[in-house]
Design an enzyme around this catalytic site. Structure first.
Site, PDB file in Angstrom:
ATOM      1  N   ARG A 163       0.831  -1.205   0.000  1.00  0.00           N
ATOM      2  CA  ARG A 163       0.000   0.000   0.000  1.00  0.00           C
ATOM      3  C   ARG A 163       0.867   1.256   0.000  1.00  0.00           C
ATOM      4  O   ARG A 163       0.565   2.227  -0.684  1.00  0.00           O
ATOM      5  CB  ARG A 163      -0.941  -0.007   1.214  1.00  0.00           C
ATOM      6  CG  ARG A 163      -2.058  -1.032   1.113  1.00  0.00           C
ATOM      7  CD  ARG A 163      -2.849  -1.142   2.406  1.00  0.00           C
ATOM      8  NE  ARG A 163      -3.561   0.088   2.720  1.00  0.00           N
ATOM      9  CZ  ARG A 163      -4.202   0.313   3.874  1.00  0.00           C
ATOM     10  NH1 ARG A 163      -4.186  -0.622   4.819  1.00  0.00           N
ATOM     11  NH2 ARG A 163      -4.832   1.442   4.082  1.00  0.00           N
ATOM     12  N   CYS A 221      -1.209   6.021   9.143  1.00  0.00           N
ATOM     13  CA  CYS A 221      -1.565   4.690   8.623  1.00  0.00           C
ATOM     14  C   CYS A 221      -2.744   4.868   7.691  1.00  0.00           C
ATOM     15  O   CYS A 221      -2.826   5.862   6.966  1.00  0.00           O
ATOM     16  CB  CYS A 221      -1.874   3.721   9.759  1.00  0.00           C
ATOM     17  SG  CYS A 221      -3.259   4.224  10.811  1.00  0.00           S
TER      18      CYS A 221
END
Length: 283
Positions: free
Chosen positions: A180, A239
């Site tokens: 990611r 995050c």
């Protein structure tokens, strides 16, 4: 307490103290859809005796369009007060695997002024597998008044992040997976671009623990420094939605690094906008 971190406790320590006055146990489990686990249903089926369930979705700011936004001190105080939690309690938080969503609850309590808060090493999965006490009985709760002492300096806003990305006055540590972060894997939320903030470093939350336990200080230091983070300088953790960023915060604090903030909007906010810079690749 666990030997190597001032913020974790082991299962033996907790089991010996079950039922002690002033000890509050909190199940802070939360899972991504891909994990196919229902935190509330699991809690209802079995939990550590006396544990209360903290719903990571319900405790977030109801007025924010983003997931898991830190609530106002008033909302937080109302929610945890209704759970029968006092700011004077010794609080032990846990999740299923041991090191996924529990650090977020630990961080929230700390940012609201509670410092006697700890994470259960190994989590509930290992507690249960070891044959330690569990129950399906609802925990009897006596609501109380929770006095929040909010430390806004520990939270980074979007405006802060725009400045930080531009000036590099602080390092950015991103807890998402390597795929990611690099932009080779799609984001789990629709409409969110892939990649990372310019200058950010990747510290996947999964590499900070082993078998549900926080790594030793020596190993934590190596992981963080190998990622390109200088522990003598400020750090902002980030995050996907503010949950696993707290795992890096926990690691930093364990190493004595206090000059850190958590970017609460995290990647969902940053990459959901059209005017924020996003880069791909490993660096």
């Amino acid at each position: 307490m666990a030997e190597d971190s001032p913020f974790t406790i082991d299962a033996d320590w907790l089991q010996k103290r079950l039922g002690e006055p002033g000890l509050t146990i909190v199940d802070a489990s939360w899972y991504l859809p891909a994990q196919k686990r229902d935190a509330r249903a699991e809690y209802d089926a079995a939990h550590i005796p006396g544990a209360r369930f903290l719903d990571q979705d319900a405790i977030s700011d109801p007025d924010s369009p983003l997931p898991h936004t830190l609530p106002s001190p008033q909302h937080f105080a109302q929610y945890v007060g209704a759970m029968g939690i006092s700011a004077d309690d010794t609080i032990v938080v846990y999740d299923g695997p041991g090191f996924f969503s529990a650090p977020r609850a630990w961080w929230m309590f700390r940012v609201m002024g509670v410092f006697q808060v700890y994470i259960l090493d190994g989590g509930f999965d290992r507690w249960k597998a070891a044959g330690r006490p569990v129950t399906a009985e609802p925990t009897k709760i006596a609501p109380c008044v929770f006095h929040a002492d909010f430390d806004a300096a520990r939270v980074a806003s979007l405006a802060d992040m725009r400045r930080i990305v531009g000036t590099r006055e602080s390092q950015v540590a991103d807890a998402r997976s390597a795929g990611r972060f690099a932009g080779t894997e799609p984001e789990p939320r629709a409409g969110i671009r892939s990649g990372h903030m310019p200058g950010a470093r990747n510290v996947p939350s999964s590499v900070l623990a082993e078998n549900g336990e926080l790594l030793s200080k020596d190993r934590l230091r190596k992981v963080i420094e190998d990622a390109g983070i200088d522990l003598s300088k400020p750090v902002v953790t980030s995050c996907g939605s503010g949950i696993t960023a707290a795992a890096i915060t926990l690691a930093l604090e364990t190493l004595g690094h206090a000059d850190n903030k958590l970017y609460d909007g995290s990647w969902t906010e940053w990459a959901g906008l059209s005017d924020t810079p996003v880069v791909t690749g490993k660096d």
